[in-house]
Design a protein around this motif. Structure first.
Motif, PDB file in Angstrom:
ATOM      1  N   ARG A  53      31.626  61.839 -28.064  1.00 46.57           N
ATOM      2  CA  ARG A  53      30.977  63.107 -27.692  1.00 46.57           C
ATOM      3  C   ARG A  53      29.575  62.831 -27.149  1.00 46.57           C
ATOM      4  NH1 ARG A  53      31.597  66.128 -32.380  1.00 46.57           N
ATOM      5  NH2 ARG A  53      33.533  67.125 -31.773  1.00 46.57           N
ATOM      6  N   ASP A  54      28.859  61.915 -27.807  1.00 42.52           N
ATOM      7  CA  ASP A  54      27.500  61.573 -27.345  1.00 42.52           C
ATOM      8  C   ASP A  54      27.519  60.947 -25.958  1.00 42.52           C
ATOM      9  OD1 ASP A  54      26.516  62.436 -29.726  1.00 42.52           O
ATOM     10  OD2 ASP A  54      26.215  60.440 -30.600  1.00 42.52           O
ATOM     11  N   ALA A  55      28.548  60.126 -25.689  1.00 42.63           N
ATOM     12  CA  ALA A  55      28.549  59.363 -24.430  1.00 42.63           C
ATOM     13  C   ALA A  55      29.091  60.167 -23.247  1.00 42.63           C
ATOM     14  CB  ALA A  55      29.367  58.088 -24.598  1.00 42.63           C
ATOM     15  N   LEU A  56      29.938  61.162 -23.538  1.00 43.96           N
ATOM     16  CA  LEU A  56      30.564  61.916 -22.438  1.00 43.96           C
ATOM     17  C   LEU A  56      29.560  62.823 -21.739  1.00 43.96           C
ATOM     18  CD1 LEU A  56      34.030  63.032 -23.850  1.00 43.96           C
ATOM     19  CD2 LEU A  56      33.654  61.961 -21.624  1.00 43.96           C
ATOM     20  N   ASP A  57      29.510  62.747 -20.411  1.00 47.24           N
ATOM     21  CA  ASP A  57      28.623  63.658 -19.687  1.00 47.24           C
ATOM     22  C   ASP A  57      29.218  65.067 -19.664  1.00 47.24           C
ATOM     23  OD1 ASP A  57      30.658  62.630 -18.156  1.00 47.24           O
ATOM     24  OD2 ASP A  57      29.515  62.496 -16.302  1.00 47.24           O
ATOM     25  N   LYS A  58      30.562  65.161 -19.735  1.00 46.79           N
ATOM     26  CA  LYS A  58      31.193  66.495 -19.808  1.00 46.79           C
ATOM     27  C   LYS A  58      31.867  66.606 -21.174  1.00 46.79           C
ATOM     28  CE  LYS A  58      32.092  66.310 -14.889  1.00 46.79           C
ATOM     29  NZ  LYS A  58      33.094  65.960 -13.898  1.00 46.79           N
ATOM     30  N   LYS A  59      31.193  67.309 -22.085  1.00 46.58           N
ATOM     31  CA  LYS A  59      31.669  67.356 -23.480  1.00 46.58           C
ATOM     32  C   LYS A  59      33.061  67.999 -23.579  1.00 46.58           C
ATOM     33  CE  LYS A  59      27.530  65.951 -24.584  1.00 46.58           C
ATOM     34  NZ  LYS A  59      27.335  64.496 -24.536  1.00 46.58           N
ATOM     35  N   SER A  60      33.366  68.860 -22.604  1.00 42.66           N
ATOM     36  CA  SER A  60      34.657  69.563 -22.663  1.00 42.66           C
ATOM     37  C   SER A  60      35.832  68.602 -22.483  1.00 42.66           C
ATOM     38  CB  SER A  60      34.708  70.640 -21.582  1.00 42.66           C
ATOM     39  OG  SER A  60      34.541  70.022 -20.325  1.00 42.66           O
ATOM     40  N   GLU A  61      35.545  67.367 -22.072  1.00 41.73           N
ATOM     41  CA  GLU A  61      36.636  66.410 -21.829  1.00 41.73           C
ATOM     42  C   GLU A  61      36.999  65.599 -23.070  1.00 41.73           C
ATOM     43  OE1 GLU A  61      35.605  63.938 -18.530  1.00 41.73           O
ATOM     44  OE2 GLU A  61      35.741  65.581 -17.092  1.00 41.73           O
ATOM     45  N   LEU A  62      36.333  65.898 -24.193  1.00 47.63           N
ATOM     46  CA  LEU A  62      36.551  65.064 -25.387  1.00 47.63           C
ATOM     47  C   LEU A  62      38.033  64.949 -25.751  1.00 47.63           C
ATOM     48  CD1 LEU A  62      35.400  63.449 -27.767  1.00 47.63           C
ATOM     49  CD2 LEU A  62      35.215  65.604 -29.030  1.00 47.63           C
ATOM     50  N   GLU A  63      38.727  66.090 -25.791  1.00 47.63           N
ATOM     51  CA  GLU A  63      40.138  66.032 -26.216  1.00 47.63           C
ATOM     52  C   GLU A  63      40.982  65.245 -25.204  1.00 47.63           C
ATOM     53  OE1 GLU A  63      42.058  69.378 -28.035  1.00 47.63           O
ATOM     54  OE2 GLU A  63      40.130  70.275 -28.526  1.00 47.63           O
ATOM     55  N   ASP A  64      40.669  65.377 -23.911  1.00 48.03           N
ATOM     56  CA  ASP A  64      41.411  64.596 -22.900  1.00 48.03           C
ATOM     57  C   ASP A  64      41.244  63.104 -23.154  1.00 48.03           C
ATOM     58  OD1 ASP A  64      42.053  66.967 -21.715  1.00 48.03           O
ATOM     59  OD2 ASP A  64      40.498  66.845 -20.177  1.00 48.03           O
ATOM     60  N   HIS A  70      29.840  53.468 -26.193  1.00 49.24           N
ATOM     61  CA  HIS A  70      28.879  53.857 -27.243  1.00 49.24           C
ATOM     62  C   HIS A  70      27.458  53.678 -26.702  1.00 49.24           C
ATOM     63  CE1 HIS A  70      26.844  54.287 -31.014  1.00 49.24           C
ATOM     64  NE2 HIS A  70      27.981  54.410 -31.678  1.00 49.24           N
ATOM     65  N   ILE A  71      26.648  54.726 -26.758  1.00 51.39           N
ATOM     66  CA  ILE A  71      25.340  54.650 -26.070  1.00 51.39           C
ATOM     67  C   ILE A  71      24.419  53.595 -26.683  1.00 51.39           C
ATOM     68  CG2 ILE A  71      25.354  56.952 -25.029  1.00 51.39           C
ATOM     69  CD1 ILE A  71      23.531  57.871 -27.257  1.00 51.39           C
ATOM     70  N   ASN A  72      24.629  53.253 -27.971  1.00 51.04           N
ATOM     71  CA  ASN A  72      23.807  52.174 -28.546  1.00 51.04           C
ATOM     72  C   ASN A  72      24.096  50.844 -27.843  1.00 51.04           C
ATOM     73  OD1 ASN A  72      23.348  54.193 -30.322  1.00 51.04           O
ATOM     74  ND2 ASN A  72      23.460  52.914 -32.161  1.00 51.04           N
ATOM     75  N   GLU A  73      25.353  50.697 -27.386  1.00 49.23           N
ATOM     76  CA  GLU A  73      25.733  49.438 -26.748  1.00 49.23           C
ATOM     77  C   GLU A  73      25.494  49.468 -25.245  1.00 49.23           C
ATOM     78  OE1 GLU A  73      29.332  47.554 -28.699  1.00 49.23           O
ATOM     79  OE2 GLU A  73      29.867  49.669 -28.810  1.00 49.23           O
ATOM     80  N   THR A  74      25.309  50.654 -24.694  1.00 50.29           N
ATOM     81  CA  THR A  74      25.181  50.777 -23.242  1.00 50.29           C
ATOM     82  C   THR A  74      23.731  51.086 -22.860  1.00 50.29           C
ATOM     83  OG1 THR A  74      25.867  53.109 -23.340  1.00 50.29           O
ATOM     84  CG2 THR A  74      27.605  51.468 -22.977  1.00 50.29           C
ATOM     85  N   ARG A  75      23.428  52.375 -22.706  1.00 50.98           N
ATOM     86  CA  ARG A  75      22.102  52.747 -22.193  1.00 50.98           C
ATOM     87  C   ARG A  75      20.963  52.264 -23.080  1.00 50.98           C
ATOM     88  NH1 ARG A  75      22.238  58.754 -22.013  1.00 50.98           N
ATOM     89  NH2 ARG A  75      24.375  58.723 -22.733  1.00 50.98           N
ATOM     90  N   MET A  76      21.168  52.373 -24.414  1.00 47.32           N
ATOM     91  CA  MET A  76      20.065  51.996 -25.300  1.00 47.32           C
ATOM     92  C   MET A  76      19.809  50.494 -25.251  1.00 47.32           C
ATOM     93  SD  MET A  76      20.621  54.698 -28.369  1.00 47.32           S
ATOM     94  CE  MET A  76      19.499  53.972 -29.525  1.00 47.32           C
ATOM     95  N   GLU A  96      32.797  52.593  -4.250  1.00 47.27           N
ATOM     96  CA  GLU A  96      32.935  53.631  -3.224  1.00 47.27           C
ATOM     97  C   GLU A  96      33.953  54.731  -3.544  1.00 47.27           C
ATOM     98  OE1 GLU A  96      32.429  52.634   1.430  1.00 47.27           O
ATOM     99  OE2 GLU A  96      33.832  51.439   0.264  1.00 47.27           O
ATOM    100  N   ASN A  97      35.134  54.295  -3.950  1.00 47.93           N
ATOM    101  CA  ASN A  97      36.221  55.281  -4.121  1.00 47.93           C
ATOM    102  C   ASN A  97      36.171  55.993  -5.455  1.00 47.93           C
ATOM    103  OD1 ASN A  97      37.172  54.312  -1.714  1.00 47.93           O
ATOM    104  ND2 ASN A  97      38.402  52.722  -2.724  1.00 47.93           N
ATOM    105  N   VAL A  98      35.290  55.545  -6.339  1.00 47.38           N
ATOM    106  CA  VAL A  98      35.271  56.117  -7.691  1.00 47.38           C
ATOM    107  C   VAL A  98      34.361  57.335  -7.707  1.00 47.38           C
ATOM    108  CG1 VAL A  98      34.740  55.672 -10.112  1.00 47.38           C
ATOM    109  CG2 VAL A  98      35.596  53.816  -8.670  1.00 47.38           C
ATOM    110  N   THR A  99      34.911  58.478  -8.081  1.00 47.93           N
ATOM    111  CA  THR A  99      34.082  59.671  -8.205  1.00 47.93           C
ATOM    112  C   THR A  99      33.831  59.944  -9.685  1.00 47.93           C
ATOM    113  OG1 THR A  99      36.087  60.964  -8.149  1.00 47.93           O
ATOM    114  CG2 THR A  99      34.891  60.770  -6.089  1.00 47.93           C
ATOM    115  N   ASP A 100      32.833  60.759  -9.961  1.00 46.54           N
ATOM    116  CA  ASP A 100      32.644  61.225 -11.325  1.00 46.54           C
ATOM    117  C   ASP A 100      32.346  60.100 -12.310  1.00 46.54           C
ATOM    118  OD1 ASP A 100      32.530  63.762 -12.102  1.00 46.54           O
ATOM    119  OD2 ASP A 100      34.679  64.053 -12.453  1.00 46.54           O
ATOM    120  N   SER A 101      31.457  59.182 -11.891  1.00 48.15           N
ATOM    121  CA  SER A 101      31.181  58.051 -12.787  1.00 48.15           C
ATOM    122  C   SER A 101      29.817  58.183 -13.458  1.00 48.15           C
ATOM    123  CB  SER A 101      31.274  56.736 -12.030  1.00 48.15           C
ATOM    124  OG  SER A 101      30.351  56.732 -10.965  1.00 48.15           O
TER     125      SER A 101
END
Ligand SMILES: C[S@@+](CC[C@H](N)C(=O)[O-])C[C@H]1O[C@@H](n2cnc3c(N)ncnc32)[C@H](O)[C@@H]1O
Length: 443
Positions: free
Chosen positions: A163-174, A383-389, A412-417
């Motif tokens: 949930r913390d890492a997702l930019d779109k929280k609504s996608e958690l269940e997906d 996990h944001i501790n392992e990535t951005r932090m 190039e071809n990757v959207t929504d990253s």
């Protein structure tokens, strides 16, 4: 029936049970234990598929199955002896998540317990009957209708991390659903050796949507394909291919012949980088601390311009490099589709030693790259501790100018990253592992 199973249990369930037990008892890995057991017990074809579904499904769902077993047994699962507990998990999985008939799931579980824990037959029978009184949606309603971790079998700390890492929280269940869907096999067509189109034609696969070298296989055993046997291709998630290719394609000022992979084992990214290096008159140094994994790298890069060094990347010294990959050891939370037991084995207290190591390795990489050169920091965890932090903290600690390069145009071809400059891939969005990539340029 198998002699070693005490004549009562069919081979597919016996192999599934032995796999689950080995994972829990010996800290084994299902993807290593199961194939051996299938061969040993001569389980093939549909039976092998059934054994795989039972073993992987039970391991993946085990936290949620335990909640049901505890409610039905009126005691915590830690108070049930391990063989009975694993037999009940296998039985509960069949009752709640497969089409196996209730009486078949119950009877085969009781037979299994009769073989492995004869003193618990009555108990197992009673628990199975209680579990089978209602289906999984009804159990969910009873135990926690709003608990997505229970519903999709993920520990609460992993749900929080996603949930913390997702930019779109609504996608958690997906995302949680994608984690419960077995990952397809991706091949990497080694550049200069075979094209993705030719590899797809040869294997009956399809060219991947993003990477120039990716082929998706519908089924089959990837190691059996002649192209893989001949070293023209290797098994590699498309996300892993994308991050390695982004490092190779990122602009650098000045010379471009010395590449370094600081955490190389088992060698998938070294093999792709080595193939690209061969086309560009560059050479790769592949560092790996674990000797057995360094041997795997040697095997993976045969015939490519790659020198393997077995050493701690934090202590590795050499002349400066133009491109450096840090594919850091991590929790692997981005690859849960591939490892059914991983989500329950990993613990939040795994994070502090891992993030310390990640920072030390990234710091070593920043020291090893020349000014104007580029470092790719990669994890297969979101996990944001392992990535951005980790990235931000290491830049802060590094005594020198670092520019974070926008990695998105390199895919190039990757959207929504994500919002950049780093890239975060997701299984539910991109069909890849949840790879993270940050590109850092030394000023
Ligand atoms: C995520 S894996 C790398 C996967 C690899 N890049 C590939 O694509 O096949 C991380 C690797 O780093 C290695 N490692 C852990 N600590 C290390 C260290 N201090 N120095 C070098 N390698 C290390 C691990 O043994 C593991 O093989």
């Amino acid at each position: 029936m198998d002699a070693r199973s005490g004549h009562r249990v069919d081979p597919a369930r016996w192999v599934a049970f032995q796999t689950i037990s080995a994972v829990h008892r010996d800290d084994g890995y299902a993807n290593l234990v199961l194939p051996k057991l299938l061969t040993e017990h001569h389980v093939h074809g549909l039976d092998a598929a059934f054994a795989t579904e039972l073993a992987y499904g039970t391991l993946r769902q085990s936290g949620s199955l335990d909640a049901v077993i505890a409610a039905a047994a009126d005691r915590g699962v830690e108070r049930i002896d391990p063989p009975t507990r694993d037999a009940l998990r296998l039985g509960a999985y069949q009752l709640l998540h497969t089409r196996v008939a209730t009486h078949a799931a119950t009877n085969t579980t009781v037979d299994l317990v009769r073989t492995v824990a004869p003193g618990a037959i009555g108990f197992a029978n009673a628990v199975m009957r209680r579990i089978g009184r209602q289906d999984w949606p009804a159990w969910l309603d009873e135990l926690g209708p709003d608990d997505v971790g229970l519903r999709y079998a993920h520990p609460p700390w992993v749900v929080r991390a996603f949930r913390d890492a997702l930019d779109k929280k609504s996608e958690l269940e997906d995302l949680l659903v994608a984690d419960n869907t077995p990952a397809p096999v991706h091949l990497c067509a080694r550049p200069g050796r075979i094209t993705a189109a030719d590899l797809a034609a040869e294997t009956g696969g399809t060219v991947g949507p993003y990477g120039a070298y990716a082929v998706h296989l519908a089924e089959g055993s990837p190691g059996d394909h002649p192209a893989v046997k001949r070293g023209l291709a290797h098994v590699q998630d498309e996300g892993s291919q994308l991050v390695a290719t982004a490092l190779a394609d990122a602009p650098v000022d000045g010379p471009d012949s010395r590449w370094l992979d600081l955490c190389a084992g088992p060698g998938g990214k070294s093999a792709l980088l080595g193939s690209l290096a061969a086309l560009r008159d560059a050479r790769v140094t592949a560092v790996e601390v674990a000797p057995h994994r360094a041997r795997l790298v040697e095997h993976a890069v045969r015939g490519l311009p790659v020198d393997v060094v077995c050493e701690d990347g934090r202590e590795f010294e050499d002349d400066p490099f133009d491109r450096v990959l840090v594919d850091a050891p991590c929790t692997g939370l981005g690859a849960l589709r591939r490892r059914p037991e991983a989500r329950w084995r990993r613990q939040p207290n795994d994070l502090p030693p891992l993030t310390r190591l990640q920072r030390e390795l990234l710091l070593a990489a920043l020291r090893l790259v020349r000014p104007g050169g580029i470092v790719a920091y990669v994890t297969c965890s979101p996990h944001i501790n392992e990535t951005r932090m980790t990235v931000n903290e290491t830049i802060r600690r590094f005594d020198g100018g670092i520019e974070q390069v926008d990695a998105r145009p390199l895919m190039e071809n990757v959207t929504d990253s994500g919002d950049g400059p780093a890239v975060q891939l997701w299984p539910h969005r991109h069909g890849t592992d949840a790879m993270f990539l940050s590109l850092l340029k030394r000023a």
